[in-house]
Enzyme design. Structure first.
Site, PDB file in Angstrom:
ATOM      1  CB  CYS A  34     -16.433   1.976 -14.874  1.00  0.00           C
ATOM      2  SG  CYS A  34     -15.164   3.121 -14.321  1.00  0.00           S
TER       3      CYS A  34
ATOM      4  CG  ASP B 169     -18.195   4.551 -17.525  1.00  0.00           C
ATOM      5  OD1 ASP B 169     -17.240   4.210 -16.799  1.00  0.00           O
ATOM      6  OD2 ASP B 169     -18.032   5.252 -18.548  1.00  0.00           O
ATOM      7  CB  SER B 170     -16.561   7.544 -14.536  1.00  0.00           C
ATOM      8  OG  SER B 170     -15.973   7.326 -15.805  1.00  0.00           O
TER       9      SER B 170
ATOM     10  CE1 TYR C  40     -17.163   8.247 -11.052  1.00  0.00           C
ATOM     11  CE2 TYR C  40     -17.125   5.863 -10.923  1.00  0.00           C
ATOM     12  CZ  TYR C  40     -17.813   7.050 -10.860  1.00  0.00           C
ATOM     13  OH  TYR C  40     -19.158   7.022 -10.572  1.00  0.00           O
ATOM     14  N   GLY C  41     -10.686   7.888 -12.633  1.00  0.00           N
ATOM     15  CA  GLY C  41      -9.311   7.385 -12.629  1.00  0.00           C
ATOM     16  C   GLY C  41      -8.331   8.220 -11.830  1.00  0.00           C
TER      17      GLY C  41
ATOM     18  CB  CYS D  36     -10.290   3.207 -20.008  1.00  0.00           C
ATOM     19  SG  CYS D  36     -11.411   4.591 -19.721  1.00  0.00           S
ATOM     20  CB  THR D  37     -15.776   1.352 -20.656  1.00  0.00           C
ATOM     21  OG1 THR D  37     -16.010   2.348 -19.652  1.00  0.00           O
ATOM     22  CG2 THR D  37     -15.644  -0.008 -19.995  1.00  0.00           C
TER      23      THR D  37
HETATM   24  N1  DGL Z   1     -14.741   4.300 -18.226  1.00  0.00           N
HETATM   25  C1  DGL Z   1     -13.868   4.341 -17.084  1.00  0.00           C
HETATM   26  C2  DGL Z   1     -12.982   3.094 -17.066  1.00  0.00           C
HETATM   27  O1  DGL Z   1     -13.314   2.108 -17.714  1.00  0.00           O
HETATM   28  C3  DGL Z   1     -13.182   5.656 -17.052  1.00  0.00           C
HETATM   29  C4  DGL Z   1     -12.604   5.990 -15.739  1.00  0.00           C
HETATM   30  C5  DGL Z   1     -12.497   7.432 -15.450  1.00  0.00           C
HETATM   31  O2  DGL Z   1     -13.534   8.087 -15.307  1.00  0.00           O
HETATM   32  O3  DGL Z   1     -11.346   7.892 -15.294  1.00  0.00           O
HETATM   33  O4  DGL Z   1     -11.980   3.016 -16.390  1.00  0.00           O
END
Ligand code: DGL
Length: 262
Positions: free
Chosen positions: A73, A10-11, A42-43, A183-184
């Site tokens: 993610c 994940d990010s 990441y978003g 979003c996780t």
């Molecule tokens: N956990 C990521 C998701 O499910 C977060 C994304 C991010 O880092 O912005 O989208």
């Protein structure tokens, strides 16, 4: 191969909400988790940047011998999973906002989705939303700023509550009865959200579905571990190991949390 780990990335810390579900359903499996917190969120990145980071994380998990990779993610899944599946031989499990169950169960026919800009702007999300839009209004809301606050452990802070209220209020005024967490990172906000949502509004996320899908794909590919003992879980972050540990320290399982430069 069968006793190799399930790789999860994940990010940042958010995908630990998915790790929990996987561990619960597949307690004998070993896992290796990568939190790319140094590059979160990441978003806010371009699709190409999200793809490049997803490739970097995947290659590290493959170097560590993972037999299957869970992209924990939504942002990385919606922007990179087709490429990852075409490029690497291991099976990939992705996560997308749970629009389908929400759309099927909504009585008001209005469903709110809280997700990152990267997810909401992806073509995969657009096509999923279109598939379930039949008679349903989907109200999209970018959760700008939330991932950064969660990465800092500020789950119950005033700043987090203010942002959530700002994002949720217009959806409630529109009459949503389902709120999809796309979003996780956001499942960690459920206690705060429950305080602000009327009782009839259901919160839904995809964690359990991802764990079930992981189990199904392990079965299909004959990849279940033969081990009868509890799995071992390695967690790596390229930022603060204490913060990652904070998100999983309640687990009763054998874990190791370490900083790794990746
Ligand atoms: N956990 C990521 C998701 O499910 C977060 C994304 C991010 O880092 O912005 O989208």
């Amino acid at each position: 191969m069968n006793n190799s780990a399930i790789g999860i990335f994940d990010s940042g810390v958010g995908g630990t909400s998915i790790w929990r579900e996987i561990e619960k359903l597949l307690p004998n499996e070993n896992t290796i988790y990568l939190a790319d917190s140094n590059n979160a969120p990441y978003g806010e990145k371009t699709s190409q940047q999200i793809l490049d980071l997803s490739v970097k994380n995947t290659e590290l998990l493959l170097e560590k011998g993972c037999k299957l990779i869970v992209v924990a993610c939504n942002t990385a899944t919606t922007n990179a999973i087709s490429y990852l599946r075409e490029t690497y031989a291991v099976p990939f499990i992705g996560i997308e906002p749970a629009l389908k169950p929400a759309a099927l169960q909504s009585k008001s026919k209005k469903v709110g989705v809280l997700a990152t800009k990267g997810t909401l702007s992806s073509s995969l999300f657009h096509s999923t939303a279109k598939n379930h839009a039949n008679g349903i209004r989907i109200i999209e809301q970018e959760g700008k700023g939330l991932v950064t606050l969660i990465e800092q452990g500020k789950i119950t802070s005033d700043a987090t509550k203010m942002l959530l209220e700002k994002y949720v209020k217009p959806m409630l005024e529109d009459g949503v009865d389902y709120l999809v967490l796309g979003c996780t990172h956001y499942p960690y906000l459920i206690p705060v959200l429950k305080e602000m949502l009327p009782e009839h509004v259901q919160i839904i996320d995809s964690g359990e579905a991802v764990a079930r899908q992981t189990k199904a794909v392990l079965a299909e590919n004959n990849l279940f571990t033969d081990s009868k003992s509890m799995g071992f879980h390695e967690f790596y972050t390229n930022a603060d190991a204490a913060m990652l540990n904070h998100f999983i320290k309640d687990t009763k399982r054998s874990i190791r949390v370490e900083y790794l430069n990746f």
